[in-house]
Design a protein around this motif. Structure first.
Motif, PDB file in Angstrom:
ATOM      1  N   ASN A 398      -3.620  -2.001   0.265  1.00 42.65           N
ATOM      2  CA  ASN A 398      -4.457  -1.920  -0.936  1.00 42.65           C
ATOM      3  C   ASN A 398      -3.749  -1.081  -1.990  1.00 42.65           C
ATOM      4  OD1 ASN A 398      -4.968   0.182   0.942  1.00 42.65           O
ATOM      5  ND2 ASN A 398      -6.657   0.880  -0.326  1.00 42.65           N
ATOM      6  N   THR A 399      -4.054  -1.333  -3.254  1.00 47.27           N
ATOM      7  CA  THR A 399      -3.339  -0.668  -4.333  1.00 47.27           C
ATOM      8  C   THR A 399      -3.584   0.832  -4.297  1.00 47.27           C
ATOM      9  OG1 THR A 399      -5.203  -1.402  -5.628  1.00 47.27           O
ATOM     10  CG2 THR A 399      -3.114  -2.485  -6.045  1.00 47.27           C
ATOM     11  N   GLY A 400      -2.558   1.577  -4.669  1.00 45.49           N
ATOM     12  CA  GLY A 400      -2.661   3.030  -4.683  1.00 45.49           C
ATOM     13  C   GLY A 400      -1.268   3.590  -4.458  1.00 45.49           C
ATOM     14  N   ASP A 401      -0.975   4.708  -5.126  1.00 51.51           N
ATOM     15  CA  ASP A 401       0.369   5.272  -5.031  1.00 51.51           C
ATOM     16  C   ASP A 401       0.729   5.645  -3.601  1.00 51.51           C
ATOM     17  OD1 ASP A 401       0.640   4.942  -7.659  1.00 51.51           O
ATOM     18  OD2 ASP A 401       0.276   7.039  -8.211  1.00 51.51           O
ATOM     19  N   GLY A 402      -0.228   6.287  -2.911  1.00 54.30           N
ATOM     20  CA  GLY A 402       0.035   6.720  -1.548  1.00 54.30           C
ATOM     21  C   GLY A 402       0.331   5.533  -0.643  1.00 54.30           C
ATOM     22  N   GLN A 403      -0.487   4.485  -0.774  1.00 50.22           N
ATOM     23  CA  GLN A 403      -0.321   3.302   0.081  1.00 50.22           C
ATOM     24  C   GLN A 403       1.059   2.689  -0.151  1.00 50.22           C
ATOM     25  OE1 GLN A 403      -2.806   3.180   1.879  1.00 50.22           O
ATOM     26  NE2 GLN A 403      -4.375   4.174   0.633  1.00 50.22           N
ATOM     27  N   ALA A 425       3.060  -6.660  -0.178  1.00 51.60           N
ATOM     28  CA  ALA A 425       2.079  -7.215  -1.109  1.00 51.60           C
ATOM     29  C   ALA A 425       0.958  -6.212  -1.275  1.00 51.60           C
ATOM     30  CB  ALA A 425       1.533  -8.528  -0.564  1.00 51.60           C
ATOM     31  N   SER A 426       0.590  -5.980  -2.514  1.00 58.38           N
ATOM     32  CA  SER A 426      -0.451  -5.004  -2.768  1.00 58.38           C
ATOM     33  C   SER A 426      -1.637  -5.700  -3.417  1.00 58.38           C
ATOM     34  CB  SER A 426       0.130  -3.932  -3.684  1.00 58.38           C
ATOM     35  OG  SER A 426      -0.875  -3.333  -4.432  1.00 58.38           O
ATOM     36  N   GLN A 427      -2.812  -5.465  -2.892  1.00 53.55           N
ATOM     37  CA  GLN A 427      -4.019  -6.065  -3.487  1.00 53.55           C
ATOM     38  C   GLN A 427      -5.086  -5.015  -3.632  1.00 53.55           C
ATOM     39  OE1 GLN A 427      -5.120  -9.470  -1.119  1.00 53.55           O
ATOM     40  NE2 GLN A 427      -4.159 -10.831  -2.584  1.00 53.55           N
ATOM     41  N   GLU A 428      -5.941  -5.221  -4.590  1.00 59.23           N
ATOM     42  CA  GLU A 428      -7.069  -4.325  -4.790  1.00 59.23           C
ATOM     43  C   GLU A 428      -7.956  -4.406  -3.542  1.00 59.23           C
ATOM     44  OE1 GLU A 428     -11.128  -4.380  -5.364  1.00 59.23           O
ATOM     45  OE2 GLU A 428     -10.036  -6.232  -5.679  1.00 59.23           O
ATOM     46  N   TRP A 429      -8.642  -3.298  -3.231  1.00 56.50           N
ATOM     47  CA  TRP A 429      -9.328  -3.112  -1.955  1.00 56.50           C
ATOM     48  C   TRP A 429     -10.172  -4.316  -1.528  1.00 56.50           C
ATOM     49  CZ3 TRP A 429      -9.459  -0.555   2.398  1.00 56.50           C
ATOM     50  CH2 TRP A 429     -10.630  -0.484   3.141  1.00 56.50           C
ATOM     51  N   GLY A 430     -11.040  -4.795  -2.413  1.00 55.17           N
ATOM     52  CA  GLY A 430     -11.943  -5.890  -2.047  1.00 55.17           C
ATOM     53  C   GLY A 430     -11.181  -7.150  -1.676  1.00 55.17           C
ATOM     54  N   SER A 431     -10.135  -7.443  -2.433  1.00 52.46           N
ATOM     55  CA  SER A 431      -9.354  -8.653  -2.165  1.00 52.46           C
ATOM     56  C   SER A 431      -8.594  -8.505  -0.848  1.00 52.46           C
ATOM     57  CB  SER A 431      -8.357  -8.905  -3.296  1.00 52.46           C
ATOM     58  OG  SER A 431      -8.990  -8.807  -4.533  1.00 52.46           O
ATOM     59  N   ALA A 442       0.019 -10.619   8.158  1.00 45.21           N
ATOM     60  CA  ALA A 442       0.867 -10.358   9.314  1.00 45.21           C
ATOM     61  C   ALA A 442       0.757  -8.880   9.683  1.00 45.21           C
ATOM     62  CB  ALA A 442       2.311 -10.723   9.001  1.00 45.21           C
ATOM     63  N   ILE A 443       1.031  -8.007   8.701  1.00 46.43           N
ATOM     64  CA  ILE A 443       0.846  -6.565   8.886  1.00 46.43           C
ATOM     65  C   ILE A 443      -0.155  -6.138   7.818  1.00 46.43           C
ATOM     66  CG2 ILE A 443       1.989  -4.321   8.924  1.00 46.43           C
ATOM     67  CD1 ILE A 443       4.627  -5.702   9.439  1.00 46.43           C
ATOM     68  N   GLY A 444      -1.274  -5.575   8.212  1.00 47.98           N
ATOM     69  CA  GLY A 444      -2.317  -5.256   7.228  1.00 47.98           C
ATOM     70  C   GLY A 444      -2.750  -3.816   7.328  1.00 47.98           C
ATOM     71  N   ARG A 445      -2.885  -3.167   6.205  1.00 44.83           N
ATOM     72  CA  ARG A 445      -3.237  -1.750   6.164  1.00 44.83           C
ATOM     73  C   ARG A 445      -4.674  -1.552   6.666  1.00 44.83           C
ATOM     74  NH1 ARG A 445      -6.548   2.191   2.966  1.00 44.83           N
ATOM     75  NH2 ARG A 445      -6.257   3.751   4.538  1.00 44.83           N
TER      76      ARG A 445
ATOM     77  N   LEU B 344     -14.568  -3.767  -9.727  1.00 44.59           N
ATOM     78  CA  LEU B 344     -14.082  -3.521  -8.366  1.00 44.59           C
ATOM     79  C   LEU B 344     -15.149  -3.864  -7.333  1.00 44.59           C
ATOM     80  CD1 LEU B 344     -12.004  -0.250  -8.719  1.00 44.59           C
ATOM     81  CD2 LEU B 344     -11.205  -2.596  -8.553  1.00 44.59           C
ATOM     82  N   ASN B 345     -16.422  -3.630  -7.685  1.00 45.30           N
ATOM     83  CA  ASN B 345     -17.508  -3.934  -6.743  1.00 45.30           C
ATOM     84  C   ASN B 345     -17.918  -5.388  -6.761  1.00 45.30           C
ATOM     85  OD1 ASN B 345     -17.673  -1.296  -5.995  1.00 45.30           O
ATOM     86  ND2 ASN B 345     -19.356  -0.788  -7.355  1.00 45.30           N
TER      87      ASN B 345
END
Lengths: 577, 384
Positions: A398-403, A425-431, A442-445, B344-345
């Motif tokens: 999911n998107t984010g600097d740390g991730q 691949a980076s996606q916003e949390w919901g997606s 394949a590998i998911g956070r 986002l929600n």
């Protein structure tokens, strides 16, 4: 435009100065800041300010996010509540309980004279009604699964029956609550601390409907009352004089400033608007400089939470356990922890944090997590020597600097050590969640934080039928072991079964464990009572300012730790009548 | 003029409809749903939420009987006529329940052996996009904006926008007012002293600020005045309250936005005034013996302000967009925050509400700008 040059140059230079000044670690500045912090004695008022992320609901039955939970745990209290720091749960609405020999029937005895904040009597029937409400599909509670331990709860929640009498919770009289569980649950007294188990005032809920949690209507039973709720701005709590133990609550008022931005929360703390970061984390890029400055107000405590990647075990090339093991062994977690995360996070070899030693006498399985030669050998055995012939593997986060940082460390380690190409691949949390749930990765956070403080919570998530088992891992042997743990009540055989399950999981490796979380936060040195808690629960009724004797010790560089309350002596909580 | 305004308002309604439809489609195309969490909800809960928000509806059993078994599973999409379930009737015969239309299944209600009357809920299906779209449009047309998904019904869209919109409106108005108050006189003043050193400094500074944008300016101002000097607090906003306590947290966000637009206005005014001052009619005015003050204030400035006023339309749009950044940085609980969290929600009602509010605001602002331009420049009044 040459004429603009002089002033543009001035501008660039001044911004440059700003940046350099803000990036430098000046030891003098750090020492001054520490001295300044230790000069600030507690305020005269008993008002505690903290930051928190914004909440959506305040109804204890429906709260899903941690922000709302942290807030409302101070407003509602269940049969038992969290201890000060890591310790057994302490009596709250109940004084004590009895268990049947098979561990299935729990009888709780409520305190005498309990009242809601409007003076209405609070009885065992309130608990029965509230728990049924949580489980009602119409309530659509996110935390209802925490009640599935109760016999009949799951069927009622899933809509298989609509008769609430089928849930095995009954009020024997006004002060006695009897619960029958589905299987022995030695940690049920810890579960009833959860907000989902808190009573809700029937007379208020029925009168106001969805609006019952607005401050003007809200009636509660905890140490504090919610007196102001400005969504996304602030919430204010004030002492509840009708709380059974109001006498030992120190704080008069709690001000919660709401922001979803970690940097904002840090700024508020630094300029003195808050005394604690609350549930906001330190921004990942700020941790090293605070650690470097040896800040006296910095705390870093281990937490029952693990960061891992789910591996989709049913499709090539990750369906080969040797490939999964090779990936696991090629990542240098110690280096990730020391040089990238830098918040003292322990590297993880399995999903289970090693924090159950004191409470359960159980020490998590320790496995070698970094062995490049063995990794290369395994990959060659699987038919991909030096990664030749292996298609690129996609890593989803999911998107984010740390991730992103963590994903890049893995990408580099796997390429350097194994010649395995990983595309990130980076996606916003919901997606991202949608793809995880669909098994389309394949590998998911992923990450898992304990639902309840028992090793079982870190195993149940990998059962075949668990909702958050994204990797498609199906092992009858593992499922049977987890079922056996559920049925076992004796400590040592239970621990042996837990170890067995851990070994199976490590053999099959449906995941890449990365690290266990720590809870890194800033809190003013004069604040006492926010002890490290592995579930990160800090009831504000324990918070007080340092006494002058304690303050002297703090100023000489000592850290004051208060022990958890001993539960054998609930009298410690009783104030004068 | 009235006809012109009416025509523009009518066009505005059409624009709003297009914007709403596009937003609806975009939100629906985004993967993930409003009620997704790390752990999926049980079907019964999901179905209940769906039904209360118009995302799902019940499929009743056409006949009375005992449920033998379902022939479909949750999540399956079936076409019209597919057998959904097998019922045993009271006379012992069997009856097949077929899908009345193409549908996706959300919940199967009850276990085999359940006794059903005709009309009892057999299963719950997803409502189609078209159906959701039409329901949304109808409820909008009747003035009901619905409740937000994120609060699961405990807060209405109107309530949430009602909290946030005045904050953003006040931020934009204060910033715009301040920008005009600073920018226009500064531009005029430098235009009257072209190529003096003050002109050079102001022009360069304006260019620097314009190129920086709020994205850079906001964090820099916050670090300097909020964190290092600690002169001003930030975070929170009491709409339209002007006591010193309430005014303080407003200074930094307003100043950030105002600074950028003041720079724009100064540049535009300066350029406009320099242009106009060279026109023959200004020379004519001077030749008739008017004082320089009269020439500039009464005649030249009026013409010079047309580009400034014309820029107000885009400026309002820019303020709306720029304030998302500024609100985020200074923790202002305005529309920017609502926008981001709602998207986002996947909170469709709230996203739609926020987008439409913005769009309506922009349409009205542009209309006002056109009317003002016509008032300033007589030549524009004859334009179609």
């Amino acid at each position: 435009m040459p004429r603009a040059l002089p002033s543009s140059w001035w501008f660039v230079a001044s911004v440059g100065c700003l940046l350099i000044a803000s990036c430098g670690h000046d030891p003098d500045v750090a020492a001054r800041r520490n001295a300044q912090l230790l000069d600030q004695a507690a305020p005269r008022t008993r008002v505690f300010s903290l930051a928190s992320s914004a909440h959506e609901f305040l109804d204890p039955a429906r709260i899903a996010e941690t922000a709302g939970q942290h807030l409302m745990l101070n407003v509602f209290e269940g049969l038992y509540t969290y201890n000060r720091g890591d310790g057994p749960p302490v009596p709250a609405m109940a004084t004590h309980h009895e268990q049947s020999p098979d561990g299935l029937v729990w009888t709780f005895h409520l305190r005498e004279g309990l009242v809601w904040s409007d003076g209405t009597a609070l009885t065992a029937r309130d608990f029965v009604w509230s728990w049924r409400r949580v489980l009602d599909p119409k309530t659509a509670s996110r935390s209802a699964q925490l009640l599935w331990f109760i016999k009949g709860a799951k069927a009622f929640h899933a809509g298989e029956t609509t008769d609430p009498e089928t849930i095995a919770v009954h009020a024997l009289d006004d002060r006695t609550l009897q619960v029958t569980l589905d299987h022995p649950t030695p940690f049920f007294d810890e579960l009833v601390c959860e907000l989902a188990y808190a009573p809700t005032p029937r007379h208020v809920v029925e009168r106001w409907g969805l609006d019952w949690t607005r401050p003007e209507h809200l009636v509660s039973n905890g140490p504090f009352l919610l007196v102001e709720d400005q969504p996304r701005v602030r919430a204010t709590l004030r002492r509840n004089h009708r709380y059974f133990d109001a006498y030992s609550v120190f704080l008069d008022e709690v001000r919660v400033l709401l922001s979803d931005d970690d940097q904002t929360a840090l700024d508020w703390y630094e300029v003195g608007r808050t005394q604690w970061l609350g549930d906001r984390a330190l921004p990942i890029d700020k941790v090293p400089s605070l650690l470097g400055a040896r800040r006296v107000d910095l705390r870093s405590d281990p937490k029952l939470c693990t960061y891992y990647y789910s591996l989709r075990v049913d499709r090539p090339p990750l369906n080969d356990p040797r490939v999964r093991r090779a990936l696991m062994l090629a990542i240098d977690r110690e280096r990730l922890s020391r040089h990238v995360l830098r918040g003292g996070q322990p590297a993880a070899g399995t999903a289970m944090p090693d924090l159950f030693g004191a409470s359960h006498g159980y020490h998590a399985l320790q496995v070698p997590s970094y062995d490049v030669e063995r990794a290369q050998q395994l990959l060659a055995e699987a038919g991909y020597p030096k990664g030749v012939g292996l298609p690129p593997i996609e890593l989803l986060h999911n998107t984010g600097d740390g991730q992103r940082l963590i994903a890049e460390v893995i990408q580099r380690d796997l390429w350097d050590h194994l010649g395995v190409r990983v595309t990130v691949a980076s996606q916003e949390w919901g997606s991202m969640l949608k793809r995880l749930l669909a098994g389309d990765f394949a590998i998911g956070r992923s990450s898992w934080c304990a639902d309840y403080p028992d090793p079982l919570t870190f195993l149940e998530v990998f059962r075949s039928d668990a909702e958050a088992n994204y990797s498609g891992y199906r092992s009858p042997e593992f499922d049977a072991t987890v079922d056996a743990i559920r049925a076992e009540t004796r400590r040592d055989p239970r621990n042996a079964l837990i170890r067995k399950a851990e070994v199976i999981l490590d053999r099959d490796l449906p995941y890449l464990p990365m690290f266990h979380y720590t809870n890194t936060t800033l809190v003013r040195p004069y604040v006492i009572g926010l002890e490290p808690h592995r579930e990160d629960k800090h009831p504000l009724k324990y918070v007080r300012w340092a006494t002058s004797a304690e303050w002297l010790r703090i100023r000489s560089g000592e850290r004051i730790h208060l022990p958890p309350f001993a539960v054998a002596a609930p009298a410690e909580f009783e104030g004068p009548p | 003029m009235t006809a012109f305004v009416l025509r523009r308002l009518l066009q505005g309604v059409v624009t709003l409809w297009v914007v709403a439809s596009l937003t609806f489609v975009l939100v629906r195309l985004t993967p993930g749903g409003p009620f997704d969490g790390a752990k999926p909800l049980p079907d019964a809960v999901r179905a209940h939420l769906g039904r209360s928000f118009g995302l799902a509806e019940a499929v009743p059993s056409p006949v009375a009987g005992t449920l033998d078994h379902f022939q479909v599973h949750v999540g399956q999409s079936v076409s019209q006529g597919t057998v959904l379930a097998r019922l045993r009737l009271s006379d012992g015969s069997e009856s097949l329940v077929r899908a009345p239309r193409d549908l996706t299944i959300v919940q199967l209600v009850g276990q085999p052996g359940r006794v059903l009357r005709a009309g009892d809920v057999l299963l719950v299906r997803e409502t189609s996009w078209l159906q959701q779209y039409l329901t949304t449009l109808t409820s909008w047309a009747s003035g009901d904006l619905g409740v937000t998904y994120a609060s699961e019904g405990s807060r209405t869209v109107v309530e949430q926008l009602g909290d946030a919109a005045p904050v953003s409106l006040e931020l934009a108005l204060l910033a715009l007012g301040l920008a005009l108050l600073v920018g226009v006189p500064l531009g005029a003043w430098t235009a009257l002293r072209p190529r003096s050193w003050l002109d050079h400094v102001t022009t360069a500074a304006a260019l620097a600020v314009v190129s920086m944008s709020t994205l850079v300016l906001a964090p820099v101002l916050l670090v300097v005045f909020g964190v290092w000097l600690q002169w001003l607090p930030w975070g929170g906003w009491e709409p339209f309250a002007f006591s010193w306590e309430h005014l303080q947290p407003k200074i930094l966000p307003v100043a950030t936005l105002a600074l950028v637009y003041a720079a724009w206005f100064a540049r535009l005014t300066r350029a406009g005034l320099l242009d106009v001052l060279g026109e023959p009619w200004v020379r004519a005015a001077r030749a008739r013996g008017l004082t320089e003050r009269q020439v500039v204030l009464r005649h030249a400035l009026r013409g010079a302000l047309v580009p400034v006023v014309a820029f107000l339309g885009p400026a309002v749009a820019g303020l709306a967009a720029g304030s998302v950044v500024v609100e985020r940085v200074f923790a202002v609980p305005g529309m920017g925050d609502v926008f981001v969290t709602a998207a986002l929600n996947r909170d469709l009602p709230l996203v739609l509400g926020a987008v439409l509010l913005y769009a309506a605001g922009l349409i009205l602002a542009n209309l006002a700008v056109d009317v003002a331009c016509a008032a300033l420049d007589p030549r524009l009044r004859r334009a179609p």
